[in-house]
Design a protein around this motif. Structure first.
Motif, PDB file in Angstrom:
ATOM      1  N   LEU A  27      31.814 -15.467  22.638  1.00 39.41           N
ATOM      2  CA  LEU A  27      30.594 -15.079  23.352  1.00 39.41           C
ATOM      3  C   LEU A  27      30.170 -13.668  22.974  1.00 39.41           C
ATOM      4  CD1 LEU A  27      28.416 -15.630  25.471  1.00 39.41           C
ATOM      5  CD2 LEU A  27      30.056 -14.939  27.238  1.00 39.41           C
ATOM      6  N   ILE A  28      31.148 -12.791  22.732  1.00 36.28           N
ATOM      7  CA  ILE A  28      30.854 -11.429  22.281  1.00 36.28           C
ATOM      8  C   ILE A  28      31.583 -11.178  20.964  1.00 36.28           C
ATOM      9  CG2 ILE A  28      30.572 -10.625  24.651  1.00 36.28           C
ATOM     10  CD1 ILE A  28      33.299  -9.259  24.426  1.00 36.28           C
ATOM     11  N   ASP A  29      31.140 -10.157  20.260  1.00 39.04           N
ATOM     12  CA  ASP A  29      31.807  -9.834  18.997  1.00 39.04           C
ATOM     13  C   ASP A  29      33.006  -8.925  19.254  1.00 39.04           C
ATOM     14  OD1 ASP A  29      30.838  -7.216  19.286  1.00 39.04           O
ATOM     15  OD2 ASP A  29      29.197  -7.501  17.871  1.00 39.04           O
ATOM     16  N   GLY A  49      35.954 -21.649  20.884  1.00 38.42           N
ATOM     17  CA  GLY A  49      36.975 -20.627  20.724  1.00 38.42           C
ATOM     18  C   GLY A  49      37.060 -20.126  19.297  1.00 38.42           C
ATOM     19  N   ASP A  50      37.876 -19.070  19.120  1.00 34.75           N
ATOM     20  CA  ASP A  50      38.020 -18.480  17.786  1.00 34.75           C
ATOM     21  C   ASP A  50      39.465 -18.203  17.417  1.00 34.75           C
ATOM     22  OD1 ASP A  50      38.286 -16.201  19.613  1.00 34.75           O
ATOM     23  OD2 ASP A  50      38.125 -14.961  17.808  1.00 34.75           O
ATOM     24  N   ALA A  51      40.410 -18.466  18.339  1.00 30.92           N
ATOM     25  CA  ALA A  51      41.789 -18.046  18.086  1.00 30.92           C
ATOM     26  C   ALA A  51      42.798 -19.092  18.540  1.00 30.92           C
ATOM     27  CB  ALA A  51      42.064 -16.712  18.781  1.00 30.92           C
ATOM     28  N   LYS A  52      44.040 -18.884  18.128  1.00 34.39           N
ATOM     29  CA  LYS A  52      45.108 -19.837  18.421  1.00 34.39           C
ATOM     30  C   LYS A  52      45.288 -20.062  19.915  1.00 34.39           C
ATOM     31  CE  LYS A  52      49.876 -20.775  16.964  1.00 34.39           C
ATOM     32  NZ  LYS A  52      51.021 -20.232  16.197  1.00 34.39           N
ATOM     33  N   ILE A  53      45.060 -19.015  20.739  1.00 33.53           N
ATOM     34  CA  ILE A  53      45.228 -19.131  22.180  1.00 33.53           C
ATOM     35  C   ILE A  53      44.260 -20.155  22.771  1.00 33.53           C
ATOM     36  CG2 ILE A  53      43.599 -17.291  22.748  1.00 33.53           C
ATOM     37  CD1 ILE A  53      46.969 -17.937  24.505  1.00 33.53           C
ATOM     38  N   ASN A  62      35.128 -29.937  20.785  1.00 33.45           N
ATOM     39  CA  ASN A  62      35.594 -28.564  20.597  1.00 33.45           C
ATOM     40  C   ASN A  62      34.949 -27.913  19.385  1.00 33.45           C
ATOM     41  OD1 ASN A  62      37.782 -28.646  22.738  1.00 33.45           O
ATOM     42  ND2 ASN A  62      38.392 -30.367  21.460  1.00 33.45           N
ATOM     43  N   VAL A  63      34.515 -26.672  19.585  1.00 29.98           N
ATOM     44  CA  VAL A  63      33.789 -25.937  18.554  1.00 29.98           C
ATOM     45  C   VAL A  63      34.542 -24.662  18.208  1.00 29.98           C
ATOM     46  CG1 VAL A  63      31.604 -24.847  17.926  1.00 29.98           C
ATOM     47  CG2 VAL A  63      31.617 -26.835  19.475  1.00 29.98           C
ATOM     48  N   ALA A  64      34.776 -24.431  16.931  1.00 30.64           N
ATOM     49  CA  ALA A  64      35.384 -23.190  16.451  1.00 30.64           C
ATOM     50  C   ALA A  64      34.296 -22.293  15.870  1.00 30.64           C
ATOM     51  CB  ALA A  64      36.432 -23.485  15.377  1.00 30.64           C
ATOM     52  N   MET A  65      34.407 -21.012  16.137  1.00 30.30           N
ATOM     53  CA  MET A  65      33.469 -20.050  15.569  1.00 30.30           C
ATOM     54  C   MET A  65      33.776 -19.837  14.090  1.00 30.30           C
ATOM     55  SD  MET A  65      31.743 -19.569  18.271  1.00 30.30           S
ATOM     56  CE  MET A  65      30.621 -18.270  17.706  1.00 30.30           C
ATOM     57  N   GLY A  66      32.746 -19.509  13.313  1.00 33.39           N
ATOM     58  CA  GLY A  66      32.936 -19.286  11.890  1.00 33.39           C
ATOM     59  C   GLY A  66      33.880 -18.149  11.583  1.00 33.39           C
ATOM     60  N   ASN A  67      33.977 -17.191  12.517  1.00 28.39           N
ATOM     61  CA  ASN A  67      34.897 -16.065  12.361  1.00 28.39           C
ATOM     62  C   ASN A  67      36.295 -16.381  12.878  1.00 28.39           C
ATOM     63  OD1 ASN A  67      32.741 -15.562  14.690  1.00 28.39           O
ATOM     64  ND2 ASN A  67      34.763 -15.001  15.501  1.00 28.39           N
ATOM     65  N   GLY A  68      36.541 -17.614  13.277  1.00 22.89           N
ATOM     66  CA  GLY A  68      37.828 -18.009  13.840  1.00 22.89           C
ATOM     67  C   GLY A  68      38.914 -18.146  12.782  1.00 22.89           C
ATOM     68  N   GLY A  69      40.143 -18.293  13.276  1.00 23.93           N
ATOM     69  CA  GLY A  69      41.282 -18.445  12.394  1.00 23.93           C
ATOM     70  C   GLY A  69      41.444 -19.871  11.900  1.00 23.93           C
ATOM     71  N   THR A 124      31.035 -23.752  13.730  1.00 24.70           N
ATOM     72  CA  THR A 124      29.701 -23.169  13.717  1.00 24.70           C
ATOM     73  C   THR A 124      29.721 -21.860  12.941  1.00 24.70           C
ATOM     74  OG1 THR A 124      27.820 -22.541  15.121  1.00 24.70           O
ATOM     75  CG2 THR A 124      30.021 -21.924  15.911  1.00 24.70           C
ATOM     76  N   ALA A 125      28.624 -21.123  12.973  1.00 23.66           N
ATOM     77  CA  ALA A 125      28.530 -19.855  12.256  1.00 23.66           C
ATOM     78  C   ALA A 125      29.293 -18.759  13.011  1.00 23.66           C
ATOM     79  CB  ALA A 125      27.061 -19.467  12.089  1.00 23.66           C
ATOM     80  N   ASP A 126      29.389 -17.587  12.393  1.00 19.16           N
ATOM     81  CA  ASP A 126      30.062 -16.442  13.018  1.00 19.16           C
ATOM     82  C   ASP A 126      29.366 -16.042  14.319  1.00 19.16           C
ATOM     83  OD1 ASP A 126      31.482 -16.547  10.684  1.00 19.16           O
ATOM     84  OD2 ASP A 126      31.283 -14.411  10.225  1.00 19.16           O
ATOM     85  N   VAL A 127      30.103 -15.334  15.163  1.00 21.83           N
ATOM     86  CA  VAL A 127      29.547 -14.880  16.442  1.00 21.83           C
ATOM     87  C   VAL A 127      28.304 -14.023  16.225  1.00 21.83           C
ATOM     88  CG1 VAL A 127      31.144 -12.908  16.516  1.00 21.83           C
ATOM     89  CG2 VAL A 127      30.096 -13.718  18.618  1.00 21.83           C
TER      90      VAL A 127
END
Length: 290
Positions: A14-16, A229-233, A244-251, A262-265
């Motif tokens: 949601l935030i960078d 989400g963007d991380a393992k947690i 479920n959707v992962a951010m482009g900046n995710g791991g 999706t694309a980066d935050v």
């Protein structure tokens, strides 16, 4: 489309990583809620930290990686550490020289070591997420300015959701899991054995469990849920939610588990995903896209 219940991780979603919420993300949340869908944050942050963020209006929150659940201002669940558990963790970290902070809904409370070690650790965290040195220093300063310093004798609080501590090595995390087998040990702020922080929270507390508690409270079905989400947690959210959707900046772990990447935050990733999933369409009307 049938009404959806959306769960958003905060940092990196949601935030960078400089704690800024893109205007497009705010607009996505606003339009989805106006369409009749419910939007909650599901984060490792405690409420005190969230209240200092510039976030859009939401239907509620899950905080402390699942220790706290709130719906429309009503506390649905709050399960934190006991005062004795907090004191034991503080003592363990102190003996190892590890800076720490207590994550409470009343505030973020840090020790002497965190004041010394925190700036470098937070600069590493922010630069690891793509910021330059100047941005990282600003972000670190802002984050640490939110903390309240407590002397050692005042740190045995009974309102703590979880405790984060700076890792001198990955072995600190492994040792914390061995020393506190009745608690949940996680890492954050890096990848694998390069994680920067460890954290300890109550047993049985996960994002997945908290979502289950909230869905029961709402009388809702997991079949109508979407998580971001963007991380393992965030993988525990993915275990429960229907889409479920992962951010482009995710791991890599979160991307591999996602139904959509999706694309980066900061590249309007949240807005683009909300739009593609039909979350701007009025609930109970239109063709479902999931």
């Amino acid at each position: 489309m049938k009404r959806k219940i959306v769960f958003l991780d905060v940092d990196g979603t949601l935030i960078d990583y400089e704690a800024k919420c893109p205007d497009s993300a705010k607009e996505a949340v606003r339009k989805a809620r106006e369409a009749g869908h419910k939007v909650y944050i599901c984060t490792g942050c405690s409420k005190a930290e969230i209240l200092q963020r510039d976030l859009p209006a939401l239907d509620g929150m899950i905080g402390g990686n699942g220790a706290y659940v709130e719906d429309d201002g009503q506390v649905v669940m709050h399960q934190g550490l006991t005062a004795q558990q907090t004191r034991d963790i503080v003592d363990w970290c102190r003996k190892r020289g590890l800076g720490l902070y207590l994550e409470s809904n009343a505030g973020m409370f840090c020790d002497d070591n965190m004041i010394v070690q925190g700036p470098e650790a937070m600069v590493k965290y922010t630069m690891g997420k793509g910021a330059d040195l100047s941005q990282a220093k600003d972000s670190s300063s802002q984050f640490l300015s939110q903390m309240i310093h407590l002397p050692y004798e005042d740190m045995g609080r009974d309102d703590v959701n979880k405790i984060s501590f700076i890792l001198s090595a990955y072995q600190d995390h492994l040792d914390s899991a061995t020393r506190f087998p009745d608690l949940i040990a996680n890492t954050w702020g890096g990848k694998g054995e390069h994680a920067l922080y460890g954290d300890l929270g109550p047993e049985g507390i996960t994002k997945k469990h908290a979502i289950e508690v909230l869905l029961t409270h709402l009388g809702a079905d997991a079949a109508d849920t979407i998580s971001f989400g963007d991380a393992k947690i965030d993988l525990s959210m993915f275990e429960l939610c229907a889409y479920n959707v992962a951010m482009g900046n995710g791991g890599p772990e979160i991307k591999a588990a996602a139904d959509l990447v999706t694309a980066d935050v900061n590249d309007d990733g949240l807005y683009k995903a909300f739009e593609s999933l039909g979350l701007f369409e009025p609930a109970e009307s239109g063709a479902a896209r999931l």
